[in-house]
Design a protein around this motif. Sequence first.
Motif, short mmCIF file in Angstrom:
data_model
loop_
_atom_site.label_atom_id
_atom_site.label_comp_id
_atom_site.label_asym_id
_atom_site.label_seq_id
_atom_site.Cartn_x
_atom_site.Cartn_y
_atom_site.Cartn_z
N UNK A 183 -5.77 13.20 9.82
CA UNK A 183 -5.10 13.31 11.13
C UNK A 183 -3.86 14.18 10.98
N UNK A 184 -3.64 15.06 11.99
CA UNK A 184 -2.43 15.88 12.02
C UNK A 184 -2.27 16.44 13.43
N UNK A 185 -1.69 17.63 13.55
CA UNK A 185 -1.34 18.15 14.88
C UNK A 185 -2.55 18.47 15.74
N UNK A 186 -3.73 18.62 15.15
CA UNK A 186 -4.95 18.82 15.94
C UNK A 186 -5.58 17.49 16.35
N UNK A 187 -5.11 16.39 15.80
CA UNK A 187 -5.79 15.10 15.96
C UNK A 187 -6.59 14.81 14.70
N UNK A 188 -7.68 14.07 14.86
CA UNK A 188 -8.51 13.79 13.70
C UNK A 188 -9.30 12.51 13.83
N UNK A 189 -10.27 12.29 12.92
CA UNK A 189 -11.13 11.11 13.00
C UNK A 189 -10.50 9.84 12.45
N UNK A 190 -9.34 9.95 11.78
CA UNK A 190 -8.76 8.76 11.14
C UNK A 190 -9.32 8.59 9.74
N UNK A 191 -9.53 7.34 9.34
CA UNK A 191 -10.06 7.08 7.99
C UNK A 191 -11.42 7.74 7.83
N UNK A 192 -11.64 8.45 6.72
CA UNK A 192 -12.95 9.03 6.45
C UNK A 192 -13.89 7.93 5.98
N UNK A 194 2.15 10.56 14.98
CA UNK A 194 1.97 10.10 13.61
C UNK A 194 3.30 9.63 13.02
N UNK A 195 4.36 10.39 13.27
CA UNK A 195 5.68 9.98 12.79
C UNK A 195 6.06 8.62 13.34
N UNK A 205 5.49 14.60 2.17
CA UNK A 205 5.51 15.92 1.53
C UNK A 205 5.31 16.97 2.61
N UNK A 206 6.18 18.00 2.62
CA UNK A 206 5.99 19.09 3.58
C UNK A 206 7.31 19.64 4.07
N UNK A 207 7.28 20.90 4.56
CA UNK A 207 8.51 21.58 4.99
C UNK A 207 9.15 20.90 6.18
N UNK A 208 8.35 20.42 7.10
CA UNK A 208 8.89 19.80 8.30
C UNK A 208 8.35 18.38 8.45
N UNK A 209 8.28 17.69 7.33
CA UNK A 209 7.68 16.36 7.33
C UNK A 209 8.62 15.24 7.70
N UNK A 210 9.91 15.55 7.97
CA UNK A 210 10.86 14.52 8.32
C UNK A 210 12.05 14.51 7.37
N UNK A 211 13.07 13.69 7.67
CA UNK A 211 14.30 13.68 6.87
C UNK A 211 14.07 13.38 5.40
N UNK A 212 13.10 12.52 5.09
CA UNK A 212 12.87 12.13 3.70
C UNK A 212 11.77 12.94 3.03
N UNK A 256 0.86 -1.18 0.00
CA UNK A 256 0.00 0.00 0.00
C UNK A 256 0.90 1.24 0.00
N UNK A 257 0.66 2.12 -0.94
CA UNK A 257 1.48 3.34 -1.06
C UNK A 257 0.69 4.49 -0.45
N UNK A 258 1.25 5.12 0.58
CA UNK A 258 0.58 6.19 1.32
C UNK A 258 1.40 7.47 1.23
N UNK A 259 0.71 8.59 0.97
CA UNK A 259 1.37 9.89 0.93
C UNK A 259 0.96 10.69 2.17
N UNK A 260 1.93 11.14 2.94
CA UNK A 260 1.68 11.98 4.11
C UNK A 260 1.98 13.43 3.71
N UNK A 261 0.96 14.27 3.73
CA UNK A 261 1.12 15.68 3.37
C UNK A 261 0.94 16.52 4.63
N UNK A 262 2.04 17.07 5.13
CA UNK A 262 1.96 17.85 6.37
C UNK A 262 3.21 18.71 6.51
N UNK A 263 3.01 19.96 6.91
CA UNK A 263 4.12 20.83 7.26
C UNK A 263 4.46 20.74 8.74
N UNK A 264 3.66 19.98 9.47
CA UNK A 264 3.85 19.90 10.93
C UNK A 264 3.31 18.58 11.46
N UNK A 265 3.84 17.42 11.01
CA UNK A 265 3.31 16.14 11.49
C UNK A 265 3.58 15.96 12.98
#
Length: 470
Positions: A252-261, A192-193, A208-215, A179-188
């Motif tokens: 899901x991100x820094x506020x939390x979230x419901x998970x899978x829609x 989640x990490x 994807x994102x400015x502060x999304x991690x080393x990769x 399964x290929x998953x894309x994480x889009x966040x400037x502040x994960x």
Amino acid sequence: MRDLVGKVVLLGQAYFEKYSGSEIVTLEIAESYAARGARVLIACRTRGEPILNEVAGQDGIEVYDWASAELDAIIRESDLYLAWIQHHVIPPALFLGDAATPTIFAHLSAIHPLEFPLLDAVEETLASLVVFTSPEARDEMTAAGSLLGVPSDRVEIFPNPAPSSFHRQTSSVSAGPPWRICVVSNHPPEELTRALELLDDRFEVVRIGRRGGPSSTVQRVDADLIDSVHAVITIGKTVQYALVRGRAVFCYDHFGGPGWLTAENIEAASRRNYSGRGYEKMAAEAIAHAIREGIEDAQMFAGGRVEHSRGQYDLDATLRKFEEIVHRQSRSTNTSLLQLTSEHIRIQQLVTRLSKDWSGADRAAATEASARRRAERRMRSTEEKTRLLQSALDERNERLRHLEEELGRANTLADRASQEIGALRDQLTDLSLSHREALAVNQAMENTLSWKITSPLRAMRRVFAPGRSG
């Protein structure tokens, strides 16, 4: 359809630098109007790369400082088709221009202070229409006592719709796993990490994102990127992108979230503009378990909702709807607004100074963070090289130890062979001496008189020996 050739559209935006929510909204609206033939003027407080590169060379899109004399001259000389204002970035000429200019004020959140009006009276007077990114944002802003003078028939929802490039025919992706998953966040968030690290080899993660991690990479999210994955983990407008392309969404991100829609939670999540607010934060293990167990059902849900999502999140259709509303209305210049104009301009100048200071500090922090990440990568690379060298050294030492053991065994065998050769040499010497002595004795015997006298008898014995015939 190029129905706006010769028209001018003004967009106000605080920052035009990074790939972030409001900046992407401004960019997409500018591209939509430019595609219809309009001349688009983006007025901003600060500007820079990388998002400025997106409009470089694009026909019909120009970027100006909000208070520049050049921009004011263009506004005064133009018959503005529409003004779309975010963060209360209002060029001075717009205050004194044609009172009939349709003006839309957009509020993309009710959390950040920049999303609130600098002066409510200015917006209440200028606005042909006020739009909010979600019912939640509208309710929170009015609950805070802002924009209470805007009548309800001048309020609409702008649900972060996706531009036309996302509405082309959907591309399929090969069935997983992996399964290929894309994480889009400037502040994960940390949980989640950590959750992503707990996933097994059935999952491939793109960040994807400015502060999304080393990769993580910094790039604009487009339809091709969404099409290349099975699911997206994100909040905000990337959710709409994924839904329009029929991809599963883990909100899901820094506020939390419901998970899978799912069918059970998507309406509640959409009321909050898929921000993740209003839900408990989850532990890393719970997130990893939810991702593993729910991805197939979430993909089926999103795939079956594409047509509904496209009808709900169509940027071009939404803009045309707003145009129809505002061109039926007009605003009237009044004395109170003229008195507030200079005050609003002074506040904008102050906010601009603060914005530039903040932007500079943010760039400095980003540069420092980037340098720190590079140093960490170099350190990890050095540690990895050291580990590999140590491993090679250990392997060489182990081979040397084996060779030393084999050499020892060979030396032992050589010693034994040498001893055996010495013993054999001694035996051979003894046999040689015995042989020479026997020859000497035999020679001496043959030379005796008795040996010679008995020689005929020995010959006869050989002739008449038992077993011989003749």
